[in-house]
Design a protein around this motif. Structure first.
Motif, PDB file in Angstrom:
ATOM      1  N   HIS A 289      13.300  33.086 -23.590  1.00  0.00           N
ATOM      2  CA  HIS A 289      14.727  33.001 -24.055  1.00  0.00           C
ATOM      3  C   HIS A 289      15.530  34.106 -23.370  1.00  0.00           C
ATOM      4  CE1 HIS A 289      18.121  34.024 -26.591  1.00  0.00           C
ATOM      5  NE2 HIS A 289      18.237  32.543 -26.963  1.00  0.00           N
ATOM      6  N   ASP A 290      14.759  35.197 -23.388  1.00  0.00           N
ATOM      7  CA  ASP A 290      15.461  36.507 -22.873  1.00  0.00           C
ATOM      8  C   ASP A 290      15.489  36.249 -21.278  1.00  0.00           C
ATOM      9  OD1 ASP A 290      15.368  37.613 -24.991  1.00  0.00           O
ATOM     10  OD2 ASP A 290      13.818  39.075 -24.739  1.00  0.00           O
ATOM     11  N   LEU A 291      14.609  35.635 -20.737  1.00  0.00           N
ATOM     12  CA  LEU A 291      14.813  35.245 -19.171  1.00  0.00           C
ATOM     13  C   LEU A 291      15.672  34.590 -18.993  1.00  0.00           C
ATOM     14  CD1 LEU A 291      12.820  35.811 -16.791  1.00  0.00           C
ATOM     15  CD2 LEU A 291      11.708  33.636 -17.049  1.00  0.00           C
ATOM     16  N   GLU A 292      15.847  33.532 -19.806  1.00  0.00           N
ATOM     17  CA  GLU A 292      17.125  32.669 -19.658  1.00  0.00           C
ATOM     18  C   GLU A 292      18.505  33.266 -19.767  1.00  0.00           C
ATOM     19  OE1 GLU A 292      16.224  29.926 -18.221  1.00  0.00           O
ATOM     20  OE2 GLU A 292      18.333  29.034 -18.192  1.00  0.00           O
ATOM     21  N   THR A 293      18.604  34.359 -20.773  1.00  0.00           N
ATOM     22  CA  THR A 293      19.671  34.987 -20.834  1.00  0.00           C
ATOM     23  C   THR A 293      20.147  36.081 -20.157  1.00  0.00           C
ATOM     24  OG1 THR A 293      18.836  36.042 -22.798  1.00  0.00           O
ATOM     25  CG2 THR A 293      20.033  33.911 -23.479  1.00  0.00           C
ATOM     26  N   GLY A 294      19.139  36.441 -19.175  1.00  0.00           N
ATOM     27  CA  GLY A 294      19.450  37.309 -18.168  1.00  0.00           C
ATOM     28  C   GLY A 294      18.792  38.726 -18.387  1.00  0.00           C
ATOM     29  N   GLU A 295      18.027  38.759 -19.587  1.00  0.00           N
ATOM     30  CA  GLU A 295      17.508  39.955 -20.171  1.00  0.00           C
ATOM     31  C   GLU A 295      16.020  39.972 -19.396  1.00  0.00           C
ATOM     32  OE1 GLU A 295      18.008  41.002 -24.097  1.00  0.00           O
ATOM     33  OE2 GLU A 295      19.548  39.833 -24.107  1.00  0.00           O
ATOM     34  N   LYS A 296      15.672  40.689 -18.458  1.00  0.00           N
ATOM     35  CA  LYS A 296      14.281  40.475 -17.940  1.00  0.00           C
ATOM     36  C   LYS A 296      13.408  41.159 -18.800  1.00  0.00           C
ATOM     37  CE  LYS A 296      11.794  41.588 -13.742  1.00  0.00           C
ATOM     38  NZ  LYS A 296      11.793  42.259 -12.420  1.00  0.00           N
ATOM     39  N   PRO A 297      12.477  40.391 -19.445  1.00  0.00           N
ATOM     40  CA  PRO A 297      11.434  40.775 -20.331  1.00  0.00           C
ATOM     41  C   PRO A 297      10.581  41.930 -19.669  1.00  0.00           C
ATOM     42  CG  PRO A 297      11.103  38.607 -20.160  1.00  0.00           C
ATOM     43  CD  PRO A 297      12.169  38.780 -19.036  1.00  0.00           C
ATOM     44  N   LEU A 298      10.188  42.803 -20.448  1.00  0.00           N
ATOM     45  CA  LEU A 298       9.323  43.971 -19.722  1.00  0.00           C
ATOM     46  C   LEU A 298       7.817  43.531 -20.039  1.00  0.00           C
ATOM     47  CD1 LEU A 298      11.453  47.145 -20.746  1.00  0.00           C
ATOM     48  CD2 LEU A 298      10.967  46.148 -18.299  1.00  0.00           C
ATOM     49  N   LEU A 299       6.979  43.199 -19.189  1.00  0.00           N
ATOM     50  CA  LEU A 299       5.751  42.612 -19.521  1.00  0.00           C
ATOM     51  C   LEU A 299       4.550  43.608 -18.849  1.00  0.00           C
ATOM     52  CD1 LEU A 299       6.293  38.919 -18.817  1.00  0.00           C
ATOM     53  CD2 LEU A 299       6.151  39.973 -21.139  1.00  0.00           C
ATOM     54  N   GLY A 300       5.033  44.385 -17.844  1.00  0.00           N
ATOM     55  CA  GLY A 300       3.915  45.313 -17.151  1.00  0.00           C
ATOM     56  C   GLY A 300       3.108  44.511 -16.234  1.00  0.00           C
ATOM     57  N   ARG A 301       2.196  45.267 -15.579  1.00  0.00           N
ATOM     58  CA  ARG A 301       1.360  44.673 -14.476  1.00  0.00           C
ATOM     59  C   ARG A 301       0.119  43.709 -14.930  1.00  0.00           C
ATOM     60  NH1 ARG A 301      -1.835  47.037 -11.502  1.00  0.00           N
ATOM     61  NH2 ARG A 301      -2.432  48.732 -12.619  1.00  0.00           N
ATOM     62  N   ARG A 302      -0.377  43.947 -16.211  1.00  0.00           N
ATOM     63  CA  ARG A 302      -1.240  42.988 -16.746  1.00  0.00           C
ATOM     64  C   ARG A 302      -0.762  42.506 -17.965  1.00  0.00           C
ATOM     65  NH1 ARG A 302      -5.461  47.984 -16.485  1.00  0.00           N
ATOM     66  NH2 ARG A 302      -3.406  48.939 -17.434  1.00  0.00           N
ATOM     67  N   VAL A 303      -0.894  41.043 -18.043  1.00  0.00           N
ATOM     68  CA  VAL A 303      -0.150  40.326 -18.959  1.00  0.00           C
ATOM     69  C   VAL A 303      -1.226  39.581 -19.548  1.00  0.00           C
ATOM     70  CG1 VAL A 303       1.612  38.916 -19.888  1.00  0.00           C
ATOM     71  CG2 VAL A 303       2.014  40.470 -18.061  1.00  0.00           C
ATOM     72  N   VAL A 304      -1.507  39.454 -21.059  1.00  0.00           N
ATOM     73  CA  VAL A 304      -2.216  38.713 -21.292  1.00  0.00           C
ATOM     74  C   VAL A 304      -1.295  37.721 -22.421  1.00  0.00           C
ATOM     75  CG1 VAL A 304      -4.152  38.243 -23.351  1.00  0.00           C
ATOM     76  CG2 VAL A 304      -4.487  40.105 -21.554  1.00  0.00           C
ATOM     77  N   VAL A 305      -1.649  36.324 -22.367  1.00  0.00           N
ATOM     78  CA  VAL A 305      -0.900  35.421 -23.246  1.00  0.00           C
ATOM     79  C   VAL A 305      -2.189  34.733 -24.060  1.00  0.00           C
ATOM     80  CG1 VAL A 305       0.473  33.391 -23.175  1.00  0.00           C
ATOM     81  CG2 VAL A 305       0.492  35.087 -21.368  1.00  0.00           C
ATOM     82  N   TYR A 306      -1.589  34.684 -25.429  1.00  0.00           N
ATOM     83  CA  TYR A 306      -2.664  34.271 -26.286  1.00  0.00           C
ATOM     84  C   TYR A 306      -2.082  32.853 -26.823  1.00  0.00           C
ATOM     85  CZ  TYR A 306      -6.241  34.625 -29.920  1.00  0.00           C
ATOM     86  OH  TYR A 306      -7.252  34.382 -31.035  1.00  0.00           O
ATOM     87  N   GLY A 307      -3.088  31.889 -26.570  1.00  0.00           N
ATOM     88  CA  GLY A 307      -2.601  30.577 -27.066  1.00  0.00           C
ATOM     89  C   GLY A 307      -3.144  29.586 -25.808  1.00  0.00           C
ATOM     90  N   GLY A 308      -2.775  28.153 -26.223  1.00  0.00           N
ATOM     91  CA  GLY A 308      -3.221  27.112 -25.315  1.00  0.00           C
ATOM     92  C   GLY A 308      -2.267  26.084 -24.967  1.00  0.00           C
ATOM     93  N   GLY A 309      -1.182  26.269 -25.337  1.00  0.00           N
ATOM     94  CA  GLY A 309      -0.234  25.102 -25.279  1.00  0.00           C
ATOM     95  C   GLY A 309       0.720  25.434 -23.805  1.00  0.00           C
ATOM     96  N   ASN A 310       1.680  24.430 -23.674  1.00  0.00           N
ATOM     97  CA  ASN A 310       2.229  24.665 -22.485  1.00  0.00           C
ATOM     98  C   ASN A 310       3.231  25.919 -22.453  1.00  0.00           C
ATOM     99  OD1 ASN A 310       1.520  22.112 -21.246  1.00  0.00           O
ATOM    100  ND2 ASN A 310       2.832  21.048 -22.549  1.00  0.00           N
ATOM    101  N   SER A 311       3.631  26.403 -23.690  1.00  0.00           N
ATOM    102  CA  SER A 311       4.291  27.644 -23.738  1.00  0.00           C
ATOM    103  C   SER A 311       3.512  28.926 -23.012  1.00  0.00           C
ATOM    104  CB  SER A 311       4.792  27.732 -25.093  1.00  0.00           C
ATOM    105  OG  SER A 311       5.666  26.936 -25.460  1.00  0.00           O
ATOM    106  N   ALA A 312       2.144  28.825 -23.438  1.00  0.00           N
ATOM    107  CA  ALA A 312       1.337  29.926 -22.869  1.00  0.00           C
ATOM    108  C   ALA A 312       1.189  29.797 -21.484  1.00  0.00           C
ATOM    109  CB  ALA A 312      -0.153  29.613 -23.370  1.00  0.00           C
ATOM    110  N   ILE A 313       1.094  28.471 -20.980  1.00  0.00           N
ATOM    111  CA  ILE A 313       1.134  28.415 -19.290  1.00  0.00           C
ATOM    112  C   ILE A 313       2.256  28.797 -18.631  1.00  0.00           C
ATOM    113  CG2 ILE A 313       0.834  26.949 -17.474  1.00  0.00           C
ATOM    114  CD1 ILE A 313      -1.710  26.732 -19.231  1.00  0.00           C
ATOM    115  N   ASP A 314       3.418  28.304 -19.268  1.00  0.00           N
ATOM    116  CA  ASP A 314       4.702  28.768 -18.957  1.00  0.00           C
ATOM    117  C   ASP A 314       4.852  30.329 -18.877  1.00  0.00           C
ATOM    118  OD1 ASP A 314       5.410  26.033 -18.451  1.00  0.00           O
ATOM    119  OD2 ASP A 314       6.679  26.290 -20.541  1.00  0.00           O
ATOM    120  N   VAL A 315       4.704  31.038 -19.921  1.00  0.00           N
ATOM    121  CA  VAL A 315       4.799  32.476 -19.968  1.00  0.00           C
ATOM    122  C   VAL A 315       3.826  33.069 -18.867  1.00  0.00           C
ATOM    123  CG1 VAL A 315       4.410  34.759 -21.401  1.00  0.00           C
ATOM    124  CG2 VAL A 315       5.358  32.541 -22.308  1.00  0.00           C
ATOM    125  N   ALA A 316       2.621  32.709 -18.663  1.00  0.00           N
ATOM    126  CA  ALA A 316       1.755  33.361 -17.811  1.00  0.00           C
ATOM    127  C   ALA A 316       2.183  33.203 -16.468  1.00  0.00           C
ATOM    128  CB  ALA A 316       0.256  32.844 -17.915  1.00  0.00           C
TER     129      ALA A 316
END
Lengths: 417, 541, 330
Positions: free
Chosen positions: B242-269
């Motif tokens: 959502h933030d990405l879409e509204t122009g607020e670049k999310p601060l994720l850092g260099r190493r990001v871990v996504v927890y989950g197995g759905g399409n959203s998890a893939i999208d975020v990664a």
């Protein structure tokens, strides 16, 4: 134009004058000289346009003719003997379909035993094929009848067989009058087919006809052929008017008016008979000759009229129905139904045996005395057949009759191993 | 011509012989349901629109397509195309790339400004739609087509719902989304943004609407209890996207871990990689086979360098690192902890564990039944409250864009019927056009056209669309791979193979007709119909 | 091949028509304007391959000659079922004379057309395998040898079907017919070579010889069109399954023709001046069994004990054809 020609050449020239568009040829003695001559004329270009086709059998010769005729071409072929029989299926087909093909049959015996010489067993075998059959007594007649035949065939839309004795006529050099092209053209108009295979007007020819209409088809074929009994004399009269020769009537009488004994014959033997009759007349016998020109359709009424006053009729036949008797004589009997005059069958000239004036003279004396058996084989070597029959009686298996007879005749025909 | 009796006959006279009386079975033309159509959650007539695409008439194909779905450019990109899984051609060589042709048609429509036809007659009825996601917009489109006045109330700042806030741009460029939404609004549909509906019934009544369709989606991130230190950086997927879409670049850092197995998890990664993360790791409890994310997405993610840790849970989150535990699957398939722990470096942890529905607007609406966090609806998509319909992610369903679009269409049809005091009945479904009815001989060998993909380096440079579209040539080729299962495509086979000329050709687009006067019932037409569009039925004798 | 190569149009050239093709690329059979040279109402059995093949070929010939054809037809099924008085199914000029003389009648037609200056009218002679390979073989060979301007088409259903399914010289080895009963030590037709007329036709070095099956309309049309573009003796041999004689389902007519070709048992090729110039390749090769099994005339090969000798014999023949005519692409 008067020419001294071989009969075959004369017929070839007559045929060429009729401007045939398709000519099919397959060699068989004694017909070969006719188509050879026609072929030469096509090659030379004196007969043009014309397609001359060397086929691989008589069956194909007539089949090609059928196809050509179906497409509206004036078509001619010639054959004899085995060839006529080989094309037999197509012979019946051509007439059934009503294609006005003209075919010369150079009459020759049918084997076995194989025999290349003249008799009329071949055309007689096809007498019920639905074709019109006319028999020439001379080469001049053969020439004239071919011209008439094309006209007849095309007017009635049926095929015509012009029969001429093989060798006796085909190979005989005689003086014949070959008509002028213009005269023939005036007599014989271009072919206008009754039915034609044409993309502009598609039809189906040669349908399958079942019991519901087959009788009617045959009836109509009969009626159609019978029309030639009026048409042929009419065409002959026209021919005579233009060419000055009577060559095409159904029958031809010779000294029959007051004849007590009348000899009936077909073909070249008529000439011989006329000479015999002249001799007998000189001796004071009332004899005459009736030549039958049209054997199909058979001119019953004309024959009846010609023979009704005769006290006896002798039918000289160049063919024979084995197991039955004379073929022509049967028709004569039919023509004279109810009349008491005896009708003798004389089988003569089979397989090329010469018919001599002496034999005829002797036979006719017998006939005039009513001492002639009802069926006579002229010049039969009775001792030979008697011996063969005796052998038959004594040895059940005595080999082929012909072989036995040849042995008796002193001819070594075949070496048995 | 003088024809001899009986021997010579006039042409074509056999027409008086009616050989149809020989027949014991008769062929009849049928329309069977192609498996693609059967598999489409939006109820598209795929075979129907491919038919026009095959002839290169893309506009007609597009119109045929949009009779059921107003979003071909979108759906051609984001749908997981169950149609292609069902495609009979998949069992011959490869399924027809339906989505690629659909996308091509959608893009052509945008490029050429094709518009929807406006209704001939207005109904005078007004329908409120709550939520401008795929389901709501679809319902709006169909209702507008049916002549109703439609007003959409959208709580968010932009239309699109999960199309915008759930699907990253590299999968769905925003100009495409905007164009297809605009086309609906151009039909006269009113859209109010930033207008949250607090009470569905009141909103309907006070606004003077005759019916309401609720399609608010599911956008509340699910939570899971993970012991976390105060300094741990834990976010959720909904917010990140959502933030990405509204122009607020999310601060994720260099190493990001996504927890989950759905399409959203893939999208975020994949998004994290595009935002500059060196490392994007998906931690998923189960195996690859069990992962709900679409295999193509997983494949693309892996191609972009996203790592996936299978059979792994997160047990502890601290600043800069996570503790993970390996899991194992026992014989009956249930997960068991192994007690083997590991430490994973992570600047941030994004939870992508699914979404819940915000059901606030139904709290005071009578008759509503909630079950498992979603609203129960009848077959006609109506909730327990008369006139209140609902669809999309907020009702029990597989939560995909295309299912939502299907709901929108279904709801619109039911609302229309309900407004007229009628009940909408689904037209009878023909039998499925199964592969055994296909005569494979007749189809040319033709491998599927592969859509080009952006190379890995360029992918990491931004949010450019990864999968490229077809061009007019290969779209035509691909459309022509369709077998036209169960529906005549006018190949003339029946017309040709009949030994009795008993098939009449009626002209282009009109198909064929049997001439039962002459059809002997041999059945060659049935056997040689490539697509199985002819049945043989017994004759009443 | 004589096949028209078209771009990928969903079905290529395999179907009769294709709405996606330009009009000039369409098959004759796909058009509403086709002649229907053999019209409805004929009395061929259900699923008759010969009726189908004859219409395919004649309509193609009509299209290729702007309607200028005449046909000589041999006796046989095709003649009997199409022309029982008082009805004919033919819409083109057509003559039937005898069983064995179609080629000669055709030669006569061609001679007449030539002499009358109607050389635009083209002649086709046609018949079944009996009239071609057996009783009419002499006249056929004569027509070839003279290079008469006739296209002869043989509709080969591998036996005398009209008379009750007797063996012809084109009957396949091991086939059961009324005169090769499936009894005794060697049931069915002897495992001999039979007679393959196309190869004999080629030995005449005539301008054009081709084979085809009713399973490939485009191929038939292309070959008939090619044949009509040439002069002289031409021969096309079309395999036409016979549900009655083969003991096959009426709906399997086209499929069986296809299997005959795809197994290699019936080679589809064309030859110019006595030399093979091209062959139609096998698309999906099948063992001969696929062709044999649906036919009752071969049922005795697949009884309690398979007749491996006969099946092997036929498979070997198929493989010989594949080698000889290069039926598989390299």
């Amino acid at each position: 134009m008067l020419k001294q020609l071989e009969g075959s050449r004369a017929v070839a020239e007559a045929v060429a004058l009729c401007r045939p568009e398709v000519v099919c040829a397959y060699p068989i003695t004694p017909q070969t000289h006719i188509v050879e001559a026609v072929g030469e004329m096509v090659r030379e270009g004196t007969l043009s346009p014309c397609e001359f086709i060397n086929v691989e059998s008589e069956f194909s010769a007539l089949s090609v003719a059928i196809g050509a005729s179906a497409a509206g071409a004036r078509t001619y072929t010639a054959t004899a003997s085995q060839g006529l029989l080989f094309m037999a299926e197509a012979v019946f087909n051509a007439s059934g379909m009503g294609f006005p093909i003209v075919m010369t049959v150079a009459n020759r015996a049918i084997g076995a035993p194989i025999n290349i010489w003249n008799d009329q067993g071949d055309s007689m075998a096809m007498r019920d094929s639905g074709w019109l059959q006319i028999y020439a007594t001379s080469n001049q007649e053969a020439v004239d009848l071919h011209i008439i035949a094309f006209r007849l065939a095309e007017e009635i839309s049926l095929p015509v067989m012009v029969c001429m004795d093989g060798f006796v006529l085909t190979h005989a050099y005689e003086r014949v009058d070959i008509p002028e092209q213009a005269e023939v053209d005036a007599y014989l108009p271009p072919f206008e087919p009754r039915q034609i295979l044409d993309p502009a007007e598609p039809v189906t020819m040669g349908a399958m006809v079942g019991p519901e209409a087959f009788t009617e088809v045959r009836y109509l074929a009969h009626i159609k052929q019978m029309q030639a009994l009026e048409l042929l004399p009419k065409l002959a009269r026209e021919f005579e008017a233009r060419f000055g020769r009577d060559s095409g009537c159904l029958i031809q009488r010779y000294r029959t008016e007051d004849a007590k004994t009348i000899v009936v014959a077909l073909g070249s033997v008529v000439g011989t008979l006329q000479e015999v009759i002249d001799t007998l007349r000189n001796e004071g016998h009332a004899v005459g000759v009736l030549a039958i020109r049209a054997f199909r359709p058979f001119p019953l009424a004309e024959v009846h009229d010609a023979l009704m006053h005769a006290e006896r009729v002798v039918v000289v036949e160049r063919a024979f129905a084995i197991g039955q008797g004379g073929i022509v004589a049967d028709s004569i009997r039919k023509a004279l139904q109810g009349r008491p005059a005896p009708i003798y069958t004389v089988v003569a000239g089979l397989g090329g045996r010469p018919i001599t004036q002496a034999s005829l003279n002797a036979m006719l004396h017998q006939a005039m005395d009513d001492a002639l058996p009802s069926v006579t084989f002229l010049d039969l070597q009775t001792d030979v057949v008697e011996r063969a029959l005796e052998r038959e009686r004594s040895h059940r298996r005595s080999g082929p009759v012909a072989e036995g007879v040849l042995k008796d005749l002193g001819v070594k025909a075949m070496q048995y191993v | 011509m003088e024809k001899p009796f009986a021997i010579t006959l006039d042409p074509g006279t056999s027409l008086s012989n009616h050989t149809g009386s020989w027949r014991t079975e008769r062929p009849v033309y049928v329309h069977r349901l192609p498996p693609c159509n059967n598999g489409c959650p939006a109820g598209e007539d795929i075979q129907g629109w491919l038919f026009h695409a095959e002839s290169g008439d893309y506009e007609k194909a597009w119109h045929k397509l949009t009779e059921n779905n107003p979003f071909p450019a979108i759906v051609g990109r984001v749908c997981y195309h169950p149609c292609e899984s069902a495609c009979n051609r998949g069992q011959i060589d490869e399924a027809v790339s339906i989505h690629a042709v659909e996308r091509f048609l959608g893009d052509e429509a945008i490029k050429k400004n094709w518009a929807f036809p406006l209704p001939v007659q207005k109904s005078g009825k007004r329908v409120l739609i709550v939520g401008a996601g795929p389901s709501g917009l679809t319902a709006a489109y169909h209702l507008a087509c049916l002549g109703h006045d439609v007003e959409i109330h959208e709580a968010g700042p932009m239309a699109g719902g999960m199309l915008r806030f759930g699907i990253p741009q590299y999968r769905l460029p925003r100009d495409i989304l905007d164009a297809e939404v605009k086309r609906i609004l151009d039909m006269g549909v009113t859209l109010h943004l930033n207008r949250k509906v607090e009470n569905a019934l009141t909103a309907m009544q006070e606004g003077g609407f005759d019916a309401v369709f609720l399609a608010i989606g599911a956008h509340i991130a699910k939570r899971a209890y993970i012991p976390a230190g105060a300094a741990a950086h834990v976010l959720n997927a909904v917010n990140v996207l959502h933030d990405l879409e509204t122009g607020e670049k999310p601060l994720l850092g260099r190493r990001v871990v996504v927890y989950g197995g759905g399409n959203s998890a893939i999208d975020v990664a994949r998004t994290a990689k595009r935002l500059g993360a060196d490392e994007a790791v998906i931690v998923y409890r189960r195996t690859r086979d069990a992962m709900p994310a679409h295999p193509s997405e997983v494949h693309e993610a892996e191609a972009e360098g996203v790592l996936i840790r299978w059979l792994t849970t997160i047990t502890q989150a601290e600043e800069g690192e996570l503790t993970i535990e390996k899991m194992c699957m026992d014989d009956d398939g249930s997960l068991q902890p192994t007690g083997e722990f590991e430490t994973l470096q992570a600047d941030s942890l994004v939870l992508a564990l699914g979404q819940d529905v915000d059901l606030g607007l139904l709290e005071h609406v009578p008759g509503i039944e909630i079950e498992g966090g979603v609203v129960k609806v009848g077959e006609n998509m109506m909730t327990g409250c008369e006139g209140v319909f609902a669809g999309g992610d907020m009702v029990p369903s597989e939560r995909t864009v295309t299912v939502g679009i299907g709901h929108g269409k279904l709801a619109a049809r039911n609302i229309h019927a309900w407004l007229n005091g009628e009940t909408w009945v689904h037209p009878p479904r023909p039998a499925i056009a199964t592969l055994d009815r296909i005569n494979r001989w007749y189809y040319s060998e033709a491998p599927k056209v592969v859509q080009p993909e952006l190379d890995a380096v360029r992918r990491m440079n931004g949010f450019e669309e990864v999968v490229q579209g077809l061009n007019a040539d290969n779209a035509l080729f691909e459309a022509r791979r369709c077998l036209s299962c169960g529906n005549c495509f006018e190949c003339d086979n029946c017309y040709g193979v009949c030994p009795d000329n008993a098939v009449k050709k009626l002209g282009p687009g009109k198909g064929f007709e049997f001439d039962y006067d002459f059809c002997k019932g041999c059945g060659i037409c049935v056997a040689e119909c490539p697509c199985g569009a002819i049945d043989m039925v017994p004759e009443d004798i | 091949m004589s096949h028209q190569e078209v771009k990928f149009y969903q079905t290529g050239t395999f179907t009769v028509g294709n709405r996606l093709l330009d009009p000039e690329q369409r098959s004759v059979q796909s058009t509403e304007e086709r002649t229907n040279a053999l019209n409805s109402g004929h009395r061929a059995c259900q699923g008759c391959g010969e009726a189908l093949g004859a219409r395919y070929a004649m309509d193609a010939a009509m299209a290729a000659t702007n309607g200028q054809i005449v046909i000589a037809n041999a006796t046989g099924c095709l003649e009997v079922f199409s022309t029982p008085y008082p009805e004919t199914a033919w819409q083109v000029p057509w003559v039937h004379s005898l069983f064995g003389n179609a080629a000669a009648v055709g030669a006569g037609l061609a001679a007449a057309m030539r002499v009358k200056g109607k050389s635009d009218v083209r002649v086709i002679a046609q018949g079944g395998d009996g009239s071609t390979a057996d009783i009419g073989f002499g006249p056929l060979s004569g027509m070839f040898e003279r290079n008469d301007d006739v296209l002869f088409i043989c509709y080969d259903n591998q036996g005398y079907m009209n008379t009750g399914v007797q063996r012809s010289s084109a009957t396949l080895p091991a086939a059961r017919t009324s005169t090769t009963a499936a009894v005794g030590k060697r049931p069915g037709h002897q495992l001999g070579m039979g007679k393959f007329v196309p190869e004999i036709a080629m030995a005449h070095h005539i301008p054009y010889v081709a084979t085809a099956t009713v399973a490939d309309l485009r191929d038939i049309e292309a070959k008939v069109t090619t044949a009509m573009s040439l002069r002289g003796a031409r021969y096309i041999h079309i395999l036409v399954p016979c549900p009655l004689g083969w003991g096959s389902a009426s709906h399997d007519t086209v499929r069986l023709a296809r299997m005959a070709k795809e197994s290699g048992l019936f080679p589809v090729f064309e030859a110019r001046d006595g030399e093979v110039t091209d062959s139609l390749k096998i698309r999906h090769q099948v063992p001969v069994e696929e062709f044999l099994k649906p036919q009752k005339r071969f049922a005795h090969l697949f009884g309690k004990q398979r007749d491996e000798e006969a099946i092997g014999f036929l498979q070997a023949r198929a493989e010989r054809n594949i080698r000889k005519y290069h039926l598989l692409e390299a």
